[in-house]
Each structure stands twice: as C-alpha cells, then as structure tokens.
Motif scaffolding. Structure first.
Motif, PDB file in Angstrom:
ATOM      1  N   ARG A 212       3.438   2.004  10.363  1.00  0.00           N
ATOM      2  CA  ARG A 212       2.255   1.948   9.498  1.00  0.00           C
ATOM      3  C   ARG A 212       2.236   3.127   8.527  1.00  0.00           C
ATOM      4  O   ARG A 212       1.794   2.984   7.377  1.00  0.00           O
ATOM      5  CB  ARG A 212       0.983   1.943  10.362  1.00  0.00           C
ATOM      6  N   LEU A 213       2.718   4.286   8.976  1.00  0.00           N
ATOM      7  CA  LEU A 213       2.810   5.440   8.086  1.00  0.00           C
ATOM      8  C   LEU A 213       3.725   5.133   6.900  1.00  0.00           C
ATOM      9  O   LEU A 213       3.382   5.436   5.744  1.00  0.00           O
ATOM     10  CB  LEU A 213       3.343   6.650   8.857  1.00  0.00           C
ATOM     11  N   ASP A 216       1.729   2.743   4.655  1.00  0.00           N
ATOM     12  CA  ASP A 216       0.617   3.374   3.956  1.00  0.00           C
ATOM     13  C   ASP A 216       1.077   4.354   2.887  1.00  0.00           C
ATOM     14  O   ASP A 216       0.376   4.560   1.887  1.00  0.00           O
ATOM     15  CB  ASP A 216      -0.297   4.097   4.952  1.00  0.00           C
ATOM     16  N   ARG A 217       2.241   4.971   3.097  1.00  0.00           N
ATOM     17  CA  ARG A 217       2.756   5.958   2.135  1.00  0.00           C
ATOM     18  C   ARG A 217       3.759   5.362   1.159  1.00  0.00           C
ATOM     19  O   ARG A 217       4.372   6.084   0.372  1.00  0.00           O
ATOM     20  CB  ARG A 217       3.390   7.134   2.867  1.00  0.00           C
ATOM     21  N   GLN A 258       2.775  -4.368  11.619  1.00  0.00           N
ATOM     22  CA  GLN A 258       2.197  -3.295  10.805  1.00  0.00           C
ATOM     23  C   GLN A 258       2.725  -3.294   9.376  1.00  0.00           C
ATOM     24  O   GLN A 258       2.318  -2.463   8.560  1.00  0.00           O
ATOM     25  CB  GLN A 258       2.476  -1.945  11.464  1.00  0.00           C
ATOM     26  N   ASP A 260       3.495  -5.402   5.675  1.00  0.00           N
ATOM     27  CA  ASP A 260       2.966  -6.495   4.856  1.00  0.00           C
ATOM     28  C   ASP A 260       4.069  -7.406   4.336  1.00  0.00           C
ATOM     29  O   ASP A 260       3.829  -8.258   3.477  1.00  0.00           O
ATOM     30  CB  ASP A 260       2.177  -5.929   3.662  1.00  0.00           C
ATOM     31  N   PRO A 352      -4.360  -2.904  12.489  1.00  0.00           N
ATOM     32  CA  PRO A 352      -3.931  -1.501  12.513  1.00  0.00           C
ATOM     33  C   PRO A 352      -4.646  -0.761  13.642  1.00  0.00           C
ATOM     34  O   PRO A 352      -5.792  -1.075  13.989  1.00  0.00           O
ATOM     35  CB  PRO A 352      -4.360  -0.978  11.138  1.00  0.00           C
TER      36      PRO A 352
END
Length: 391
Positions: A212-213, A216-217, A258, A260, A352
C-alpha cells in the motif's frame, strides 16, 4: 444493519468458547487469556485493541470445550494438552487446571501425509460435538484446524450451525467470505468472522502495508515474492503441497488487493517454502519488492522478519472472539464485515488496513457504517449489506 429480531439477547458477561485443534495457536491463546486476566482497562497490552473491548474484558473469555484427534491430547485437561504432543511454541504462562477435558474430534482431511508420521490418532469414536456445544452453552467456536482441512472445516461449521453458535475461522478454508456460508449463518441468526487469521505483525500484514505504501507514494510494483519457513507442525503439514491452494490464494489476495492494478500472476509469488525442525514455532519470512519510481528508475526493498508464530496471532483471536460476542449480543447475522476485514487475510470485502481498523472501532462502539455492516451473500456475490439502523 442486519438484525435477527427474534434471537434472544445474550448479555451475560462471560464468553463461552470451544476450540477445534489444540495446537500451538490454541496454546498461545489460552496462555494469553490468563497472562492478562488482571490487566487494567488503561493498560497497554501488545496485540490487543483494548483490554476491555465493548463490555468484555480479556478475563471474560472462558474456554469450555476443546476438540482434537491427537492421542497425546485427547482426554487430558486443556491446561495440560496445550503443552503436549508436537506443540513447541513459547511458554510464557503456567495455565491453571481448567476442568475442561479435550474431546475426540472428527478427522476427515485434518491429518495429512506428514502430520500422520508424528501424530497418532486417539482411539474411540468422534464425540457428539453438537451435544457438547449445546450442553456447555458455547457462544462460538474457534477453528484452528491444520491448513488444507477443507472437509473437516465444513463439518465443524455444520456442527456449529446445528448447535446455534457463532464461528471464527482462523485458517485458510473459505467460509466467512463465501456467499453460500454467509447465507447459512444469516438464516439461523448467527455471526461468522473469517477467513485466515492475520497476525499482529506477520509476513502478510507487513507485505500488505509495504504494498500500500508503494501504491500511495506512486511507485509501480512490478514483481514481489514472500517466502516463509518455520519448524512447527503447520510448516510440516504444508510440505504436502496439494494442501496449499487456499493458503496461497489467501496470502496472495491479501497483498495484491492493496493495488489498483493487476500485476500479473507471473510477477507475484507468496507462500510457505519449507520446514526447518530446529526453528520450532519461530517463523522466518523473506520479502522482496521490485518497483519503479519517477523516470522508471528502479526501487527495490528486501525485508527479513523473524517472529514466534503462534503468539503473533493470539491477541487478534481474543479480539475476534469479543467482537463475535458483540455481534451475538446485537443479533447481527452473517459475516461481520468490519472485524473480518481487520482480523483476517481473506475477509468478504478487502479494505486498506487503516480503514479496517477504523471500521472495527466503529463496530465496537456501535457507531457508523462498521457497527452494522454484514455480508449475507444475498446477491450471490457476498456484497456488503448496508447499515440500515442506528444502535
């Protein structure tokens, strides 16, 4: 919110639990219940959301029945059985005599090729599980069957349904996430939490958070693997590769959910790798992630995680037990979405992890969407049932 208005309110302060499979995980769970039984509500307890979760303290959990097939465990008091046979996890608590004798359980496919080399089945017939669950007024069953116990798991689920008790499925056999079983539990007004316990800080949650990190980044994750090995009977059992299908699906989906985008089956490998006897209940996990940053510049992560496997999930199950009891108290039926999403690798709906935590806190408090969200499989897909009433 789905609610069975005809179900009697269960408001007694104790939570009466039956355990299926008296292995290392059951040992850590029972040890932990006694280790923290005098904890103050304001104490910080590693691995628990709250000392007092809703109306229930840790010491409100009572183990009143247990089932196993191991000759070294059946017939013994549960306090003794958790340190018997092939159990090799860390001992951190002397458990007092419990007055609960381990009954002979059903085998079905619960004893695989390699486990049968170190475990001798107890003689005698299978106990009358339904009768025991009813007579001891069990609130819920916690299943710790070995990985790959598809038929045995379904058999025990049927016993729970007949006895009118809830179910917590800690292993990677798909029950709570499946519309068929959601409907079965909903039809008799019972909650289920599942599937496949997600440890406090284990390989799956670590891998999920890092994935997920990346997402997200804005890092493109191209390839990843997770390799696990240990020395408990779980890893010995998983040498039988044909028992691993649901385990690999559970662990893989927990991580790839996690993202997309679909990274492609050939670019992800997650699963148990080998059995190393001298590790006992320790588990070593190796994770590698290969990605691309701005300009398609490579970014790679390698992580080694060492844990004692069974205590790492015991606190999660104590919280799951108390959330299931809250579900019983409120008359919720079907698969409890919020607790399942936070406690399990393969819940009916993946979210999440920060959202899972928030929804579970809402469930405990009886507020917001998480308080009443259940999955009943009413549309054949296990979709979320909307919370239609306030607590």
């Amino acid at each position: 919110m789905s609610k069975n208005d005809t179900a009697p309110e269960k408001r007694d302060r104790k939570i009466r639990v039956a355990i299926v499979g008296v292995g290392n995980c059951a040992s850590s769970l029972i040890q932990g219940r006694y280790y923290y039984e005098n904890a103050k509500p304001t104490d910080f307890i590693p691995g628990l959301m709250h000392v007092k979760l809703g109306d229930y303290h840790i010491n409100d959990v009572e183990f009143v029945a247990a089932f196993d097939i191991d000759k070294e465990k059946v017939g013994k008091d549960l306090s003794e059985a958790i340190f018997s046979g092939q159990n090799n996890t860390f001992k951190f608590m002397d458990v007092p005599h419990m007055g609960v004798t381990v009954d002979r359980g059903m085998t079905h496919d619960g004893l695989g090729k390699y486990l049968s080399q170190v475990i001798e089945k107890a003689p005698g017939p299978t106990a009358d599980v339904v009768r025991i669950l009813k007579e001891r007024e069990v609130d819920m069953v916690v299943s710790y069957l070995p990985v790959g116990s598809e038929e045995a798991t379904k058999w025990y689920v049927e016993q729970a349904l007949q006895a009118g008790v809830g179910f917590i499925n800690a292993i990677p056999v798909f029950i709570g996430r499946e519309p068929y079983w959601q409907r079965r539990f909903a039809s008799v007004g019972l909650p289920v939490i599942g599937d496949d316990i997600k440890s406090q800080v284990g390989a799956t949650i670590s891998h999920r958070v890092l994935t997920r990190l990346f997402m997200d980044r804005g890092v493109r994750l191209d390839r990843t693997y997770q390799l696990n090995f240990g020395g408990n009977t779980d890893f010995l059992n998983m040498l039988e590769r044909e028992r691993l299908e649901s385990k690999k699906i559970s662990k893989t989906n927990a991580v790839t959910s996690q993202l997309d985008y679909d990274m492609g089956a050939g670019n992800v490998h997650i699963g148990p790798s080998d059995y190393v006897k001298w590790l006992d209940d320790r588990k070593w996990a190796y994770i590698r992630m290969e990605g691309r940053t701005f300009g398609d510049v490579p970014l790679n992560i390698e992580l080694k995680l060492e844990v004692v496997d069974s205590p790492n999930s015991a606190g999660i199950v104590i919280d799951a037990v108390r959330c299931a009891k809250i579900g019983l108290d409120r008359g919720l039926d079907g698969s409890l979405e919020a607790p399942s999403s936070y406690f399990m690798k393969s819940p009916p709906v993946q979210h999440p992890d920060d959202q899972c935590r928030r929804m579970t806190e809402e469930f405990i408090a009886g507020e917001g969407y998480g308080a009443g969200a259940v999955c009943q499989g009413t549309d054949g897909s296990g979709a979320k049932a909307k919370a239609a009433a306030k607590q």
